[in-house]
Design a protein around this motif. Structure first.
Motif, mmCIF file in Angstrom:
data_model
loop_
_atom_site.group_PDB
_atom_site.id
_atom_site.type_symbol
_atom_site.label_atom_id
_atom_site.label_comp_id
_atom_site.label_asym_id
_atom_site.label_seq_id
_atom_site.Cartn_x
_atom_site.Cartn_y
_atom_site.Cartn_z
ATOM 1 N N GLU A 27 0.827 -1.210 0.000
ATOM 2 C CA GLU A 27 0.000 0.000 0.000
ATOM 3 C C GLU A 27 0.859 1.257 0.000
ATOM 4 O O GLU A 27 0.641 2.167 -0.791
ATOM 5 C CB GLU A 27 -0.906 0.049 1.235
ATOM 6 C CG GLU A 27 -2.053 -0.909 1.203
ATOM 7 C CD GLU A 27 -3.217 -0.378 0.412
ATOM 8 O OE1 GLU A 27 -3.439 0.840 0.359
ATOM 9 O OE2 GLU A 27 -3.915 -1.210 -0.171
ATOM 10 N N MET A 45 1.128 3.871 -3.015
ATOM 11 C CA MET A 45 0.722 5.265 -2.819
ATOM 12 C C MET A 45 1.877 6.213 -3.161
ATOM 13 O O MET A 45 1.672 7.246 -3.792
ATOM 14 C CB MET A 45 0.273 5.507 -1.375
ATOM 15 C CG MET A 45 -0.954 4.749 -0.961
ATOM 16 S SD MET A 45 -2.436 5.452 -1.663
ATOM 17 C CE MET A 45 -3.669 4.373 -0.958
ATOM 18 N N THR A 104 1.565 8.616 -6.363
ATOM 19 C CA THR A 104 1.610 10.055 -6.080
ATOM 20 C C THR A 104 2.805 10.705 -6.781
ATOM 21 O O THR A 104 2.676 11.773 -7.384
ATOM 22 C CB THR A 104 1.665 10.295 -4.555
ATOM 23 O OG1 THR A 104 0.505 9.712 -3.956
ATOM 24 C CG2 THR A 104 1.689 11.771 -4.233
ATOM 25 N N THR A 109 -6.490 9.009 -8.247
ATOM 26 C CA THR A 109 -6.850 8.139 -7.129
ATOM 27 C C THR A 109 -7.049 6.691 -7.564
ATOM 28 O O THR A 109 -6.510 5.776 -6.939
ATOM 29 C CB THR A 109 -8.134 8.666 -6.445
ATOM 30 O OG1 THR A 109 -7.861 9.981 -5.943
ATOM 31 C CG2 THR A 109 -8.575 7.767 -5.308
ATOM 32 N N THR A 121 -3.777 4.959 -8.617
ATOM 33 C CA THR A 121 -2.921 4.789 -7.444
ATOM 34 C C THR A 121 -3.425 3.645 -6.573
ATOM 35 O O THR A 121 -2.637 2.810 -6.113
ATOM 36 C CB THR A 121 -2.843 6.110 -6.639
ATOM 37 O OG1 THR A 121 -2.295 7.114 -7.488
ATOM 38 C CG2 THR A 121 -1.978 5.961 -5.402
ATOM 39 N N ILE A 122 -4.734 3.567 -6.359
ATOM 40 C CA ILE A 122 -5.308 2.481 -5.553
ATOM 41 C C ILE A 122 -5.090 1.135 -6.241
ATOM 42 O O ILE A 122 -4.749 0.146 -5.592
ATOM 43 C CB ILE A 122 -6.792 2.738 -5.239
ATOM 44 C CG1 ILE A 122 -6.911 3.867 -4.205
ATOM 45 C CG2 ILE A 122 -7.475 1.474 -4.726
ATOM 46 C CD1 ILE A 122 -8.336 4.292 -3.890
ATOM 47 N N ALA A 155 -1.544 0.201 -5.630
ATOM 48 C CA ALA A 155 -1.350 -0.125 -4.213
ATOM 49 C C ALA A 155 -1.930 -1.498 -3.876
ATOM 50 O O ALA A 155 -1.309 -2.285 -3.149
ATOM 51 C CB ALA A 155 -1.968 0.956 -3.330
ATOM 52 N N ASN A 195 -8.679 0.498 1.832
ATOM 53 C CA ASN A 195 -8.890 1.439 0.732
ATOM 54 C C ASN A 195 -10.235 2.147 0.852
ATOM 55 O O ASN A 195 -10.346 3.327 0.524
ATOM 56 C CB ASN A 195 -8.737 0.743 -0.622
ATOM 57 C CG ASN A 195 -7.288 0.522 -0.953
ATOM 58 O OD1 ASN A 195 -6.571 1.452 -1.266
ATOM 59 N ND2 ASN A 195 -6.838 -0.719 -0.835
ATOM 60 N N MET A 200 -7.003 11.077 0.089
ATOM 61 C CA MET A 200 -6.335 10.628 -1.135
ATOM 62 C C MET A 200 -5.690 11.780 -1.903
ATOM 63 O O MET A 200 -4.768 11.558 -2.672
ATOM 64 C CB MET A 200 -7.307 9.871 -2.039
ATOM 65 C CG MET A 200 -7.688 8.497 -1.522
ATOM 66 S SD MET A 200 -6.285 7.362 -1.315
ATOM 67 C CE MET A 200 -5.732 7.167 -3.004
ATOM 68 N N PHE A 224 -2.817 12.586 5.146
ATOM 69 C CA PHE A 224 -2.641 11.358 4.368
ATOM 70 C C PHE A 224 -2.145 10.225 5.260
ATOM 71 O O PHE A 224 -2.721 9.145 5.308
ATOM 72 C CB PHE A 224 -1.664 11.574 3.209
ATOM 73 C CG PHE A 224 -1.331 10.295 2.489
ATOM 74 C CD1 PHE A 224 -2.181 9.789 1.521
ATOM 75 C CD2 PHE A 224 -0.178 9.585 2.801
ATOM 76 C CE1 PHE A 224 -1.884 8.598 0.874
ATOM 77 C CE2 PHE A 224 0.122 8.390 2.159
ATOM 78 C CZ PHE A 224 -0.729 7.903 1.186
ATOM 79 N N LEU A 279 -4.069 6.926 6.584
ATOM 80 C CA LEU A 279 -3.564 5.604 6.227
ATOM 81 C C LEU A 279 -3.361 4.743 7.470
ATOM 82 O O LEU A 279 -3.734 3.566 7.493
ATOM 83 C CB LEU A 279 -2.261 5.726 5.428
ATOM 84 C CG LEU A 279 -1.722 4.430 4.822
ATOM 85 C CD1 LEU A 279 -2.727 3.796 3.857
ATOM 86 C CD2 LEU A 279 -0.405 4.699 4.104
#
Length: 157
Positions: free
Chosen positions: A34, A38, A42, A48, A51-52, A55, A101, A111, A120, A124
């Motif tokens: 993760e 991320m 980023t 988003t 990126t997810i 991750a 998530n 996010m 952030f 997390l």
């Protein structure tokens, strides 16, 4: 994290300690993937969703890799180690990924906060805590049925 696995499942029952150990193991792999996903997403300026996706993919990769590492150290062939890791971790990682998530998406601004933001990292950390608390009883149930992390117990020293 308990390395001796003192609390093994017996007679269809799993201890909360065994389930916590399995969940911490899962969380470790998920967290590595993760955070790496991320950071990469980023840094590359991805949105988003992309990126997810990265991750989550990395969370599964590292979750399975940690299990396989231990099983391979026990002398199991690579192909069998893959099968064991898939059987041991798929449900646990899936639950953990959906929860953490989901939390990240619902925390306002998390996010989009960026890697230099306390929002952030706080979100997390909170997401990982919630994911642990949700996944822990799932792992207890799985281990009690002889599935999930229970399938790797024979390979631990």
């Amino acid at each position: 994290m308990a390395t001796g696995h003192e609390h093994h499942a017996h007679h269809g029952k799993a201890s909360w300690g065994t389930a916590a150990s399995a969940t911490l193991h899962c969380l470790t792999g998920c967290a590595i993937g993760e955070v790496l996903g991320m950071v990469i997403g980023t840094a590359l300026g991805w949105g988003t969703v992309a990126t997810i996706v990265l991750a989550v993919a990395l969370a599964f990769f590292f979750g399975y890799a940690l299990t396989m590492w231990g099983v391979l150290k026990a002398g199991v062939a690579f192909r069998q180690a893959v099968k064991i890791a898939l059987a041991a971790d798929t449900v646990s990682i899936t639950v953990m990924e959906v929860v953490d998530n989901g939390v990240m998406v619902v925390v306002p601004g998390a996010m989009d906060a960026g890697l230099a933001s306390g929002l952030f990292w706080g979100a997390l950390a909170f997401a990982f805590l919630v994911a642990f608390l949700v996944t822990w009883p799932v792992n207890k149930w799985l281990i009690g049925r002889g599935t999930g992390h229970a399938v790797v117990h024979a390979y631990h020293h």
